[in-house]
Design a protein around this motif. Structure first.
Motif, PDB file in Angstrom:
ATOM      1  N   HIS A  64       0.797  -1.223   0.000  1.00 47.73           N
ATOM      2  CA  HIS A  64       0.000   0.000   0.000  1.00 47.73           C
ATOM      3  C   HIS A  64       0.827   1.270   0.000  1.00 47.73           C
ATOM      4  O   HIS A  64       0.439   2.259  -0.640  1.00 47.73           O
ATOM      5  CB  HIS A  64      -0.958  -0.008   1.197  1.00 47.73           C
ATOM      6  CG  HIS A  64      -2.055   1.005   1.156  1.00 47.73           C
ATOM      7  ND1 HIS A  64      -2.925   1.134   0.089  1.00 47.73           N
ATOM      8  CD2 HIS A  64      -2.458   1.940   2.066  1.00 47.73           C
ATOM      9  CE1 HIS A  64      -3.802   2.089   0.343  1.00 47.73           C
ATOM     10  NE2 HIS A  64      -3.542   2.601   1.529  1.00 47.73           N
ATOM     11  N   LEU A  65       1.959   1.297   0.695  1.00 45.58           N
ATOM     12  CA  LEU A  65       2.703   2.537   0.913  1.00 45.58           C
ATOM     13  C   LEU A  65       3.746   2.821  -0.165  1.00 45.58           C
ATOM     14  O   LEU A  65       4.327   3.911  -0.157  1.00 45.58           O
ATOM     15  CB  LEU A  65       3.389   2.503   2.276  1.00 45.58           C
ATOM     16  CG  LEU A  65       2.463   2.454   3.487  1.00 45.58           C
ATOM     17  CD1 LEU A  65       3.266   2.304   4.766  1.00 45.58           C
ATOM     18  CD2 LEU A  65       1.580   3.700   3.557  1.00 45.58           C
ATOM     19  N   HIS A  66       4.011   1.862  -1.047  1.00 45.63           N
ATOM     20  CA  HIS A  66       5.045   2.052  -2.081  1.00 45.63           C
ATOM     21  C   HIS A  66       6.335   2.563  -1.448  1.00 45.63           C
ATOM     22  O   HIS A  66       7.039   3.389  -2.031  1.00 45.63           O
ATOM     23  CB  HIS A  66       4.557   3.020  -3.157  1.00 45.63           C
ATOM     24  CG  HIS A  66       3.388   2.537  -3.950  1.00 45.63           C
ATOM     25  ND1 HIS A  66       3.324   2.639  -5.324  1.00 45.63           N
ATOM     26  CD2 HIS A  66       2.223   1.955  -3.582  1.00 45.63           C
ATOM     27  CE1 HIS A  66       2.177   2.148  -5.772  1.00 45.63           C
ATOM     28  NE2 HIS A  66       1.491   1.724  -4.716  1.00 45.63           N
ATOM     29  N   ASN A  67       6.649   2.036  -0.289  1.00 45.26           N
ATOM     30  CA  ASN A  67       7.748   2.556   0.509  1.00 45.26           C
ATOM     31  C   ASN A  67       8.095   1.502   1.551  1.00 45.26           C
ATOM     32  O   ASN A  67       7.232   0.703   1.934  1.00 45.26           O
ATOM     33  CB  ASN A  67       7.314   3.865   1.197  1.00 45.26           C
ATOM     34  CG  ASN A  67       8.466   4.690   1.726  1.00 45.26           C
ATOM     35  OD1 ASN A  67       9.389   4.158   2.312  1.00 45.26           O
ATOM     36  ND2 ASN A  67       8.406   5.990   1.517  1.00 45.26           N
ATOM     37  N   SER A  68       9.322   1.471   1.994  1.00 40.96           N
ATOM     38  CA  SER A  68       9.763   0.494   2.987  1.00 40.96           C
ATOM     39  C   SER A  68       9.802   1.135   4.364  1.00 40.96           C
ATOM     40  O   SER A  68      10.598   2.052   4.601  1.00 40.96           O
ATOM     41  CB  SER A  68      11.146  -0.044   2.617  1.00 40.96           C
ATOM     42  OG  SER A  68      11.595  -0.986   3.564  1.00 40.96           O
ATOM     43  N   ILE A  69       8.939   0.663   5.263  1.00 35.79           N
ATOM     44  CA  ILE A  69       8.835   1.212   6.619  1.00 35.79           C
ATOM     45  C   ILE A  69       8.734   0.043   7.600  1.00 35.79           C
ATOM     46  O   ILE A  69       8.068  -0.958   7.314  1.00 35.79           O
ATOM     47  CB  ILE A  69       7.610   2.138   6.757  1.00 35.79           C
ATOM     48  CG1 ILE A  69       7.711   3.307   5.760  1.00 35.79           C
ATOM     49  CG2 ILE A  69       7.474   2.662   8.181  1.00 35.79           C
ATOM     50  CD1 ILE A  69       6.499   4.207   5.746  1.00 35.79           C
ATOM     51  N   VAL A  70       9.370   0.177   8.751  1.00 32.06           N
ATOM     52  CA  VAL A  70       9.324  -0.841   9.799  1.00 32.06           C
ATOM     53  C   VAL A  70       8.629  -0.247  11.019  1.00 32.06           C
ATOM     54  O   VAL A  70       8.934   0.874  11.433  1.00 32.06           O
ATOM     55  CB  VAL A  70      10.735  -1.317  10.178  1.00 32.06           C
ATOM     56  CG1 VAL A  70      10.663  -2.408  11.253  1.00 32.06           C
ATOM     57  CG2 VAL A  70      11.489  -1.816   8.953  1.00 32.06           C
ATOM     58  N   ALA A  71       7.687  -0.999  11.594  1.00 31.96           N
ATOM     59  CA  ALA A  71       6.971  -0.554  12.793  1.00 31.96           C
ATOM     60  C   ALA A  71       6.695  -1.777  13.666  1.00 31.96           C
ATOM     61  O   ALA A  71       7.200  -2.874  13.402  1.00 31.96           O
ATOM     62  CB  ALA A  71       5.668   0.153  12.396  1.00 31.96           C
ATOM     63  N   THR A  72       5.905  -1.585  14.719  1.00 37.71           N
ATOM     64  CA  THR A  72       5.493  -2.706  15.560  1.00 37.71           C
ATOM     65  C   THR A  72       3.993  -2.638  15.789  1.00 37.71           C
ATOM     66  O   THR A  72       3.397  -1.559  15.787  1.00 37.71           O
ATOM     67  CB  THR A  72       6.211  -2.702  16.926  1.00 37.71           C
ATOM     68  OG1 THR A  72       5.948  -1.459  17.593  1.00 37.71           O
ATOM     69  CG2 THR A  72       7.704  -2.882  16.763  1.00 37.71           C
ATOM     70  N   ILE A  73       3.391  -3.819  16.006  1.00 38.61           N
ATOM     71  CA  ILE A  73       1.981  -3.912  16.375  1.00 38.61           C
ATOM     72  C   ILE A  73       1.807  -5.133  17.267  1.00 38.61           C
ATOM     73  O   ILE A  73       2.250  -6.233  16.929  1.00 38.61           O
ATOM     74  CB  ILE A  73       1.064  -4.006  15.137  1.00 38.61           C
ATOM     75  CG1 ILE A  73      -0.396  -4.189  15.581  1.00 38.61           C
ATOM     76  CG2 ILE A  73       1.494  -5.112  14.186  1.00 38.61           C
ATOM     77  CD1 ILE A  73      -1.412  -4.110  14.458  1.00 38.61           C
ATOM     78  N   GLY A  74       1.227  -4.916  18.425  1.00 38.96           N
ATOM     79  CA  GLY A  74       0.978  -6.024  19.332  1.00 38.96           C
ATOM     80  C   GLY A  74       2.209  -6.827  19.681  1.00 38.96           C
ATOM     81  O   GLY A  74       2.140  -8.039  19.879  1.00 38.96           O
ATOM     82  N   GLY A  75       3.348  -6.156  19.743  1.00 33.01           N
ATOM     83  CA  GLY A  75       4.600  -6.838  20.053  1.00 33.01           C
ATOM     84  C   GLY A  75       5.270  -7.487  18.860  1.00 33.01           C
ATOM     85  O   GLY A  75       6.363  -8.060  19.000  1.00 33.01           O
ATOM     86  N   ALA A  76       4.656  -7.409  17.683  1.00 29.38           N
ATOM     87  CA  ALA A  76       5.215  -8.021  16.479  1.00 29.38           C
ATOM     88  C   ALA A  76       5.794  -6.948  15.563  1.00 29.38           C
ATOM     89  O   ALA A  76       5.283  -5.827  15.488  1.00 29.38           O
ATOM     90  CB  ALA A  76       4.141  -8.805  15.727  1.00 29.38           C
ATOM     91  N   THR A  77       6.848  -7.297  14.851  1.00 32.14           N
ATOM     92  CA  THR A  77       7.411  -6.406  13.847  1.00 32.14           C
ATOM     93  C   THR A  77       6.533  -6.439  12.601  1.00 32.14           C
ATOM     94  O   THR A  77       6.077  -7.500  12.162  1.00 32.14           O
ATOM     95  CB  THR A  77       8.840  -6.840  13.477  1.00 32.14           C
ATOM     96  OG1 THR A  77       9.663  -6.776  14.642  1.00 32.14           O
ATOM     97  CG2 THR A  77       9.430  -5.956  12.402  1.00 32.14           C
ATOM     98  N   VAL A  78       6.295  -5.266  12.027  1.00 29.42           N
ATOM     99  CA  VAL A  78       5.525  -5.165  10.786  1.00 29.42           C
ATOM    100  C   VAL A  78       6.336  -4.346   9.792  1.00 29.42           C
ATOM    101  O   VAL A  78       6.940  -3.329  10.148  1.00 29.42           O
ATOM    102  CB  VAL A  78       4.129  -4.556  11.026  1.00 29.42           C
ATOM    103  CG1 VAL A  78       4.201  -3.261  11.779  1.00 29.42           C
ATOM    104  CG2 VAL A  78       3.384  -4.353   9.719  1.00 29.42           C
ATOM    105  N   LEU A  79       6.357  -4.815   8.542  1.00 30.40           N
ATOM    106  CA  LEU A  79       7.150  -4.169   7.508  1.00 30.40           C
ATOM    107  C   LEU A  79       6.293  -3.941   6.274  1.00 30.40           C
ATOM    108  O   LEU A  79       5.554  -4.833   5.840  1.00 30.40           O
ATOM    109  CB  LEU A  79       8.346  -5.037   7.098  1.00 30.40           C
ATOM    110  CG  LEU A  79       9.289  -5.532   8.194  1.00 30.40           C
ATOM    111  CD1 LEU A  79       8.956  -6.964   8.557  1.00 30.40           C
ATOM    112  CD2 LEU A  79      10.731  -5.438   7.727  1.00 30.40           C
TER     113      LEU A  79
END
Length: 264
Positions: free
Chosen positions: A196-211
């Motif tokens: 969706h973002l056409h971009n590489s971003i790293v975050a977290t959700i519920g203790g899990a890594t999301v990329l």
């Protein structure tokens, strides 16, 4: 070891059509597959490909057929989930065994010896933004209760985090808080991947890594200003390699050609 390629936001249209009158996305996708074919000589065996939505730009059968004819060049099993530009009805026509016939949403689980892959449908028909519906959240919760000792790779289109890119956050995801609660309760080692973002971003959700993965069709600038211009660039995008080997490892791979290699 399980090794998964992630492609996203191919936005395929068939010539002479171009996305926004600019992007020949079918040729861009063909070029991306050529680059991936070259990369595979260095990467080694890959078990599957996940395409995290916006497979086509208009959801037409002709474009899905073109997508299929190109991605099959890799000879690797591939799985798809819809994005906001996709149409479920066309996807059911063009891809086999997406989801049980009793469900409108395209949610699925694929089992590998040391990893489960869970695909979640975040589409709100006719809208750019997404939502994890009660059906999708229940599907996720049930899927995570099975094989609690196995890691899980969760694939979705809309990112379950705010990107800082204002025009994309305006068409973000509803239900991320509920998803976080489910992940926090799960004993599994989980990684979440999205597009969706056409971009590489790293975050977290519920203790899990999301990329989020970059796209093959175009790129969005990282511009957090409130008055940032809305649009895309033709800068080369990329794709991701996700691996499980006693832990997750995710690698960004560019679609731009490599420069000269200099020995140390």
């Amino acid at each position: 070891m399980t090794r998964i390629l992630q492609l996203t936001d191919t936005h395929v249209v068939c010539p002479p059509n171009k996305v926004s009158g600019v992007l020949d996305t079918l040729t861009l996708f063909e070029d991306a597959i050529t680059k991936i074919e070259q990369d595979l000589e260095k990467l080694g065996h890959v078990d599957a490909i996940i395409v995290t939505g916006d497979i086509t730009d208009h959801g037409d059968v002709e474009s899905y057929d073109a997508f299929n004819s190109v991605i099959r060049r890799l000879g690797i099993p591939y799985f798809v989930i819809p994005g906001n530009h996709d149409l479920r009805s066309s996807m059911h026509h063009c891809f086999e065994n997406l989801t049980p016939a009793t469900s409108d949403e395209i949610n699925w689980v694929k089992h590998f010896p040391d990893l489960d892959i869970i695909g979640l449908d975040t589409v709100i028909p006719g809208q750019g933004g997404g939502r994890l519906s009660p059906t999708a959240l229940a599907f996720l919760e049930h899927a995570l209760t099975r094989h609690p000792d196995k890691p899980a790779l969760i694939a979705m289109h809309h990112p379950p985090f705010a990107s800082g890119i204002q025009f994309m956050d305006a068409i973000g995801l509803e239900g991320a808080d509920e998803m976080a609660e489910i992940l926090e309760k799960s004993p599994r080692d989980v990684r979440v991947i999205c597009g969706h973002l056409h971009n590489s971003i790293v975050a977290t959700i519920g203790g899990a890594t999301v990329l989020s993965s970059p796209a093959t069709a175009s790129s969005f600038l990282t511009d957090h200003r409130s008055d940032a211009p809305v649009g895309f660039t033709q800068d080369p995008g990329g794709y991701m390699l996700h691996e499980w080997n006693k832990g997750f490892r995710s690698t960004y791979l560019p679609l731009a050609s490599s420069g000269q290699l200099y020995p140390f």
